[in-house]
Design a protein around this motif. Structure first.
Motif, PDB file in Angstrom:
ATOM      1  N   LEU A  78     -22.283   8.208   4.672  1.00  0.00           N
ATOM      2  CA  LEU A  78     -23.435   6.634   4.091  1.00  0.00           C
ATOM      3  C   LEU A  78     -23.891   6.295   5.431  1.00  0.00           C
ATOM      4  N   GLU A  80     -27.213   3.590   6.982  1.00  0.00           N
ATOM      5  CA  GLU A  80     -28.290   2.710   7.077  1.00  0.00           C
ATOM      6  C   GLU A  80     -28.992   2.780   7.926  1.00  0.00           C
ATOM      7  N   THR A 113     -24.917  -2.935   0.741  1.00  0.00           N
ATOM      8  CA  THR A 113     -24.964  -1.451  -0.315  1.00  0.00           C
ATOM      9  C   THR A 113     -24.550  -1.369  -1.533  1.00  0.00           C
ATOM     10  N   LEU A 115     -21.839  -1.849  -2.664  1.00  0.00           N
ATOM     11  CA  LEU A 115     -20.558  -1.057  -3.234  1.00  0.00           C
ATOM     12  C   LEU A 115     -19.781  -1.659  -2.856  1.00  0.00           C
ATOM     13  N   ILE A 148     -14.995   4.343  -2.075  1.00  0.00           N
ATOM     14  CA  ILE A 148     -16.177   3.544  -2.802  1.00  0.00           C
ATOM     15  C   ILE A 148     -15.017   3.865  -4.192  1.00  0.00           C
ATOM     16  N   LEU A 153     -25.656   2.338  -5.112  1.00  0.00           N
ATOM     17  CA  LEU A 153     -26.254   2.309  -3.931  1.00  0.00           C
ATOM     18  C   LEU A 153     -27.405   1.889  -4.369  1.00  0.00           C
TER      19      LEU A 153
END
Length: 191
Positions: A78, A80, A113, A115, A148, A153
């Motif tokens: 994951l 960004e 996110t 999450l 998670i 997301l």
């Protein structure tokens, strides 16, 4: 660099504890000299640096930033695409007072996110020293393996894109995040 860091620390601590006006004047001069050097190293205006240093109270300690990695079932991470500098990075941010590193990381994930995560193992701790990546202070950056728990997301104002990517898909990394990503993959392959 450690000499400059020590001069800054002595100046800030002196300004915090001094009561004698002559001592205060001496510590202010030391802080001004240190700020001038930091400005040359980091290419940040001296006036900005000195104001940041004057706002720090108490004993001068390194700052702490946290980062966390989550892997998809196909081994992607994951990542960004950051809005602040256009680079790619691992999710994370600065710790807040009153929070543990794990609590700060959970907050950062939720903010950036959407999450809700579980923080698992500490993978490694990365250190930035003054001048690294244009910053005028020492900071520690624990890197955690996460998973998670809930949430959906989404991007935030801090990101242009967010999703699961292979690290070889990324061209421009934020700070030492490529080193963090490589270290996280080594961790994943060992567990």
């Amino acid at each position: 660099m450690s000499l400059l860091e020590n001069v800054r620390s002595i100046a800030q601590l002196g300004l915090h504890y001094a009561v004698n006006p002559y001592d205060i004047e001496r510590y202010e001069k030391l802080l001004l000299l240190a700020s001038k050097e930091y400005s040359e190293i980091t290419e940040v205006k001296e006036s900005i640096i000195i104001e940041k240093f004057k706002k720090e109270l108490g004993h001068v300690t390194p700052k702490v930033g946290v980062n966390g990695v989550i892997f998809s079932s196909d081994g992607k991470m994951l990542l960004e695409h950051r809005a602040d500098d256009g680079t790619w990075g691992i999710i994370g941010g600065w710790c807040e007072t009153g929070e543990s590193p794990e609590e700060s990381l959970k907050r950062e994930f939720l903010e950036e996110t959407g999450l809700v995560i579980k923080v698992n193992d500490l993978i490694d701790i990365f250190t930035r020293k003054p001048g690294d990546f244009g910053q005028p202070h020492t900071s520690y950056h624990p890197l955690y393996a996460c998973e998670i728990k809930d949430g959906e997301l989404r991007t935030s104002f801090e990101s242009l894109e967010i999703g699961f990517y292979s690290i070889d898909e990324v061209e421009k990394w934020h700070g030492e995040h490529f080193d963090m990503a490589k270290r996280a993959y080594r961790y994943m392959n060992m567990h």
